[in-house]
Design a protein around this motif. Sequence first.
Motif, PDB file in Angstrom:
ATOM      1  N   ASP A   1       5.975  16.871  -4.899  1.00 32.23           N
ATOM      2  CA  ASP A   1       5.686  15.572  -4.289  1.00 32.23           C
ATOM      3  C   ASP A   1       6.283  14.393  -5.054  1.00 32.23           C
ATOM      4  N   LYS A   2       7.304  14.639  -5.835  1.00 30.63           N
ATOM      5  CA  LYS A   2       8.059  13.575  -6.484  1.00 30.63           C
ATOM      6  C   LYS A   2       9.525  13.756  -6.117  1.00 30.63           C
ATOM      7  N   LEU A   3      10.203  12.655  -5.891  1.00 25.22           N
ATOM      8  CA  LEU A   3      11.585  12.706  -5.440  1.00 25.22           C
ATOM      9  C   LEU A   3      12.559  12.612  -6.599  1.00 25.22           C
ATOM     10  N   ILE A   4      13.628  13.385  -6.497  1.00 24.81           N
ATOM     11  CA  ILE A   4      14.758  13.301  -7.421  1.00 24.81           C
ATOM     12  C   ILE A   4      15.970  12.956  -6.568  1.00 24.81           C
ATOM     13  N   ILE A   5      16.627  11.858  -6.908  1.00 29.85           N
ATOM     14  CA  ILE A   5      17.736  11.350  -6.118  1.00 29.85           C
ATOM     15  C   ILE A   5      19.007  11.397  -6.947  1.00 29.85           C
ATOM     16  N   ASP A   6      20.061  11.988  -6.376  1.00 31.86           N
ATOM     17  CA  ASP A   6      21.382  12.025  -6.999  1.00 31.86           C
ATOM     18  C   ASP A   6      22.317  11.140  -6.185  1.00 31.86           C
ATOM     19  N   LEU A   7      23.033  10.244  -6.861  1.00 31.25           N
ATOM     20  CA  LEU A   7      23.979   9.338  -6.209  1.00 31.25           C
ATOM     21  C   LEU A   7      25.353   9.486  -6.824  1.00 31.25           C
TER      22      LEU A   7
ATOM     23  N   PHE B   1       5.125  15.816   3.395  1.00 37.29           N
ATOM     24  CA  PHE B   1       3.986  15.620   2.516  1.00 37.29           C
ATOM     25  C   PHE B   1       2.736  15.377   3.347  1.00 37.29           C
ATOM     26  N   GLU B   2       1.602  15.542   2.707  1.00 37.50           N
ATOM     27  CA  GLU B   2       0.326  15.394   3.387  1.00 37.50           C
ATOM     28  C   GLU B   2      -0.397  14.161   2.882  1.00 37.50           C
ATOM     29  N   ASN B   3      -0.995  13.428   3.797  1.00 35.02           N
ATOM     30  CA  ASN B   3      -1.863  12.316   3.432  1.00 35.02           C
ATOM     31  C   ASN B   3      -3.193  12.501   4.152  1.00 35.02           C
ATOM     32  N   PRO B   4      -4.166  11.619   3.982  1.00 32.18           N
ATOM     33  CA  PRO B   4      -5.482  11.819   4.611  1.00 32.18           C
ATOM     34  C   PRO B   4      -5.443  11.916   6.139  1.00 32.18           C
ATOM     35  N   ASN B   5      -4.394  11.369   6.756  1.00 28.07           N
ATOM     36  CA  ASN B   5      -4.300  11.385   8.214  1.00 28.07           C
ATOM     37  C   ASN B   5      -3.543  12.598   8.762  1.00 28.07           C
ATOM     38  N   GLY B   6      -2.923  13.391   7.913  1.00 23.74           N
ATOM     39  CA  GLY B   6      -2.161  14.560   8.367  1.00 23.74           C
ATOM     40  C   GLY B   6      -0.858  14.712   7.609  1.00 23.74           C
ATOM     41  N   TYR B   7       0.100  15.412   8.232  1.00 21.43           N
ATOM     42  CA  TYR B   7       1.403  15.662   7.617  1.00 21.43           C
ATOM     43  C   TYR B   7       2.431  14.651   8.098  1.00 21.43           C
ATOM     44  N   ILE B   8       3.309  14.290   7.198  1.00 18.42           N
ATOM     45  CA  ILE B   8       4.416  13.391   7.527  1.00 18.42           C
ATOM     46  C   ILE B   8       5.709  14.076   7.114  1.00 18.42           C
ATOM     47  N   GLU B   9       6.680  14.059   8.008  1.00 15.92           N
ATOM     48  CA  GLU B   9       7.996  14.623   7.720  1.00 15.92           C
ATOM     49  C   GLU B   9       9.039  13.518   7.833  1.00 15.92           C
ATOM     50  N   ILE B  10       9.886  13.417   6.818  1.00 15.30           N
ATOM     51  CA  ILE B  10      10.954  12.426   6.802  1.00 15.30           C
ATOM     52  C   ILE B  10      12.269  13.180   6.637  1.00 15.30           C
ATOM     53  N   THR B  11      13.230  12.886   7.500  1.00 15.73           N
ATOM     54  CA  THR B  11      14.495  13.620   7.466  1.00 15.73           C
ATOM     55  C   THR B  11      15.337  13.212   6.263  1.00 15.73           C
ATOM     56  N   ASN B  12      16.186  14.124   5.835  1.00 16.65           N
ATOM     57  CA  ASN B  12      17.113  13.830   4.739  1.00 16.65           C
ATOM     58  C   ASN B  12      18.091  12.736   5.132  1.00 16.65           C
TER      59      ASN B  12
ATOM     60  N   THR C   1       8.467   4.473   1.752  1.00 12.35           N
ATOM     61  CA  THR C   1       7.858   5.782   2.037  1.00 12.35           C
ATOM     62  C   THR C   1       6.535   6.018   1.327  1.00 12.35           C
ATOM     63  N   ASP C   2       6.205   5.238   0.334  1.00  6.53           N
ATOM     64  CA  ASP C   2       5.007   5.425  -0.488  1.00  6.53           C
ATOM     65  C   ASP C   2       5.042   6.741  -1.270  1.00  6.53           C
ATOM     66  N   LEU C   3       6.248   7.286  -1.465  1.00  7.45           N
ATOM     67  CA  LEU C   3       6.437   8.469  -2.308  1.00  7.45           C
ATOM     68  C   LEU C   3       6.944   8.013  -3.666  1.00  7.45           C
ATOM     69  N   LYS C   4       6.575   8.719  -4.718  1.00  8.22           N
ATOM     70  CA  LYS C   4       7.017   8.381  -6.064  1.00  8.22           C
ATOM     71  C   LYS C   4       8.390   8.992  -6.341  1.00  8.22           C
ATOM     72  N   VAL C   5       9.268   8.186  -6.909  1.00  5.23           N
ATOM     73  CA  VAL C   5      10.591   8.641  -7.319  1.00  5.23           C
ATOM     74  C   VAL C   5      10.515   8.941  -8.808  1.00  5.23           C
ATOM     75  N   SER C   6      10.703  10.210  -9.159  1.00  6.27           N
ATOM     76  CA  SER C   6      10.593  10.563 -10.572  1.00  6.27           C
ATOM     77  C   SER C   6      11.908  10.370 -11.320  1.00  6.27           C
ATOM     78  N   LYS C   7      13.034  10.493 -10.614  1.00  2.34           N
ATOM     79  CA  LYS C   7      14.313  10.375 -11.307  1.00  2.34           C
ATOM     80  C   LYS C   7      15.401   9.947 -10.330  1.00  2.34           C
ATOM     81  N   VAL C   8      16.274   9.058 -10.784  1.00  5.75           N
ATOM     82  CA  VAL C   8      17.468   8.666 -10.031  1.00  5.75           C
ATOM     83  C   VAL C   8      18.659   8.932 -10.942  1.00  5.75           C
ATOM     84  N   ASN C   9      19.487   9.892 -10.552  1.00  6.36           N
ATOM     85  CA  ASN C   9      20.703  10.210 -11.305  1.00  6.36           C
ATOM     86  C   ASN C   9      21.892   9.545 -10.629  1.00  6.36           C
ATOM     87  N   VAL C  10      22.625   8.730 -11.377  1.00  2.00           N
ATOM     88  CA  VAL C  10      23.778   8.022 -10.824  1.00  2.00           C
ATOM     89  C   VAL C  10      25.036   8.552 -11.504  1.00  2.00           C
ATOM     90  N   TYR C  11      25.973   9.013 -10.683  1.00  2.00           N
ATOM     91  CA  TYR C  11      27.257   9.523 -11.174  1.00  2.00           C
ATOM     92  C   TYR C  11      28.356   8.596 -10.694  1.00  2.00           C
TER      93      TYR C  11
END
Length: 118
Positions: A68-74, A4-15, A103-113
């Motif tokens: 730019d929104k995260l979807i997490i499956d557990l 993702f991009e912020n005012p200071n540049g690009y940030i990459e976060i590994t899976n 991370t300051d990223l928004k999580v839009s959905k967390v799916n729990v199985y």
Amino acid sequence: MIKFENPNGYIEITNNYFANLVGRAAQSCFGVTGMVNSNPCQSIKSAIKSRSSKDYLDQGVAVKNINDKLIIDLHISVSYGVNISAIVESIVSKVRYTVEEATDLKVSKVNVYVDALN
């Protein structure tokens, strides 16, 4: 990799970072006995390791970045006799808070199985 991009540049976060962060948050919740590998082709050897160790926090976790929104499956296992809806509600809150704070990223959905009872 989440990029993702912020005012200071690009940030990459590994899976791998996300998977460990989410796995730790989920396992810290009451009633969760472990993470379950969601891959049906899991080998017997890794199945035995995952049952005997908590070092496999990243298994059973999938993180996707959509607009730019995260979807997490557990995929988790829980203790027998606990209130599953209360556990799931607790996990969703804890995971969302932990990821957004780290991370300051928004999580839009967390799916729990719930894949197993122990």
